[in-house]
Design an enzyme around this catalytic site. Structure first.
Site, short mmCIF file in Angstrom:
data_model
loop_
_atom_site.label_atom_id
_atom_site.label_comp_id
_atom_site.label_asym_id
_atom_site.label_seq_id
_atom_site.Cartn_x
_atom_site.Cartn_y
_atom_site.Cartn_z
N LEU A 246 -2.68 35.56 73.45
CA LEU A 246 -1.54 35.37 74.46
C LEU A 246 -1.06 34.00 74.54
O LEU A 246 -2.05 32.81 74.67
CB LEU A 246 -2.22 35.86 75.67
CG LEU A 246 -2.63 37.47 75.49
CD1 LEU A 246 -2.99 38.03 76.83
CD2 LEU A 246 -1.51 38.38 74.89
N GLY B 77 4.92 33.00 75.99
CA GLY B 77 5.60 33.98 75.78
C GLY B 77 5.35 35.25 76.22
O GLY B 77 6.14 36.02 77.09
N HIS B 78 3.99 35.64 75.97
CA HIS B 78 3.41 36.95 76.61
C HIS B 78 3.39 36.77 78.12
O HIS B 78 3.53 37.76 78.68
CB HIS B 78 1.98 36.97 75.92
CG HIS B 78 1.95 37.47 74.69
ND1 HIS B 78 1.31 36.54 73.74
CD2 HIS B 78 2.24 38.36 73.57
CE1 HIS B 78 1.36 36.75 72.43
NE2 HIS B 78 1.95 37.95 72.51
N GLN C 44 0.13 48.17 60.57
CA GLN C 44 1.45 47.30 60.60
C GLN C 44 1.33 45.94 59.57
O GLN C 44 2.28 45.21 59.61
CB GLN C 44 2.08 46.91 61.96
CG GLN C 44 1.55 45.79 62.64
CD GLN C 44 1.93 45.76 64.11
OE1 GLN C 44 1.81 46.44 64.93
NE2 GLN C 44 2.71 44.73 64.24
N LYS D 202 12.30 38.02 70.73
CA LYS D 202 11.94 37.19 69.36
C LYS D 202 12.01 38.31 68.19
O LYS D 202 12.51 37.97 67.36
CB LYS D 202 10.80 36.34 69.64
CG LYS D 202 10.72 35.35 68.44
CD LYS D 202 9.46 34.43 68.38
CE LYS D 202 8.33 35.09 68.17
NZ LYS D 202 7.78 35.30 66.79
N SER E 21 2.05 33.79 68.37
CA SER E 21 0.45 33.69 67.78
C SER E 21 0.33 32.84 66.49
O SER E 21 -0.73 32.20 66.44
CB SER E 21 -0.17 34.84 67.91
OG SER E 21 0.16 35.43 69.27
N ARG E 22 1.43 33.05 65.67
CA ARG E 22 1.33 32.41 64.29
C ARG E 22 1.36 30.99 64.33
O ARG E 22 1.18 30.50 63.21
CB ARG E 22 2.14 33.10 63.30
CG ARG E 22 1.56 34.66 63.12
CD ARG E 22 2.49 35.09 61.84
NE ARG E 22 1.74 36.61 61.57
CZ ARG E 22 2.27 37.74 61.87
NH1 ARG E 22 3.29 37.79 62.83
NH2 ARG E 22 1.65 38.97 61.32
O1 PAF Z 1 5.04 42.59 68.85
C1 PAF Z 1 3.89 42.71 68.40
O2 PAF Z 1 2.92 41.97 68.95
C2 PAF Z 1 3.32 44.16 67.92
O3 PAF Z 1 4.17 44.36 66.92
C3 PAF Z 1 3.15 45.36 69.11
C4 PAF Z 1 4.46 45.45 69.73
C5 PAF Z 1 2.27 44.85 69.89
C6 PAF Z 1 2.76 46.55 68.22
O4 PAF Z 1 1.31 46.15 67.66
#
Ligand code: PAF
Length: 286
Positions: A35, A38-39, A63, A158, A195-196
């Site tokens: 986190l 932004g979060h 994903q 974003k 985070s990247r």
């Molecule tokens: O944006 C993200 O961090 C991810 O794609 C999400 C929405 C938490 C789904 O895993």
């Protein structure tokens, strides 16, 4: 205030049931952890709007493509917990992949039911270079909605394509949640928080900055009356560092996601590029 850390679905469902009995409004902030500011802005917005706030922290295996950064994605749960506690999050929901999907946790899993958004909005921009990515996102977000039953869910602008897709399947599938988009938060130098960003070396970070600089320049030309997308595209390209690998620079209507030739109000200009091995995205709404 202590934030409760819950790893299993049945346990969080119990808390949700109790909150619902008390008529509490529930806000969900879905995240993959690591986190940052932004979060924090999403979580603060959720705190303002809701009686109870759940932050989910789950690096969602379905994903990520086979050659992507699933294994090395930053996992910083202790730090994340402190941030959540400081803002007053009620529950962190941090399930294991097994808790969410059972044993078969790959994107190519044929035994799992997937939520698949329509081809035309998935097979472009980020979805084009990340096949299956948005099916994985739509599936996990739907599961989180079913588990947490939030009144409101908060997503950052974003990830503009992700936001569009989530709004679309929520409407199409009549899911009972209101999606709240939240503005991009930038670091002191203009880099969009991600985070990247922790993957970037000092030199890569300098090069990455040309992404937000290109967007800023496009925005200022548009403010000065230039609406031709080709001209704005060429200007953007001229600002991007020559050593970054551009995936796309596109102009789309933010409400329909159709490509536009003539830029107007509510046009999304979005960039994805690889800086070294790190794939970054950023955008502006004109
Ligand atoms: O944006 C993200 O961090 C991810 O794609 C999400 C929405 C938490 C789904 O895993």
């Amino acid at each position: 205030m202590e934030t409760l850390l819950i790893n299993n679905i049945s346990e969080i469902k119990k808390s949700i049931k109790d909150w619902k009995k008390l008529n509490c409004s529930i806000g969900l902030v879905p995240t993959m952890g690591a986190l940052h500011k932004g979060h924090a802005s999403l979580i603060k917005k959720a705190k303002e709007m809701c009686d109870k706030v759940v932050v989910s922290i789950f690096v969602n295996p379905i994903q990520f493509g086979p050659n992507e950064d699933y294994d090395k994605y930053p996992r910083t749960i202790e730090k994340d917990k402190n941030l959540c506690e400081d803002i007053g999050v009620d529950i962190i929901f941090a399930p294991t992949p097994k808790e969410m999907y059972g044993e078969n946790i790959t994107l190519s899993n044929t035994e799992l039911s997937f939520v698949c958004p329509p081809y035309n909005i998935v097979d472009c921009m980020c979805g084009k270079s990340r096949p299956g990515h948005f099916d994985g996102v739509a599936t996990v977000v739907t599961k989180l909605f079913n588990i947490v039953e939030p009144n409101y869910a908060f997503f950052g602008q974003k990830d503009a394509q992700q936001l569009f897709i989530i709004k679309k399947f929520v409407k199409d599938l009549n899911i009972n949640v209101e999606i709240i988009p939240c503005p991009i938060i930038r670091d002191y130098d203009g880099l969009a928080m991600s985070s990247r960003n922790t993957y970037l070396s000092e030199d890569e970070r300098k090069r990455a900055l040309t992404i937000s600089q290109a967007l800023k320049k496009i925005k200022s030309l548009y403010s000065n009356g230039i609406t031709n997308a080709n001209i704005l595209f060429d200007t953007g390209i001229s600002i991007l560092d020559k050593n970054i690998e551009l995936d796309y620079l596109e102009f789309r209507d933010f409400n329909t996601f159709e490509k536009v030739d003539k830029v107007k109000e509510n046009t999304l200009v979005a960039i994805a590029a690889k800086v070294g091995k790190t794939r970054l995205i950023d955008n502006e709404i004109l």
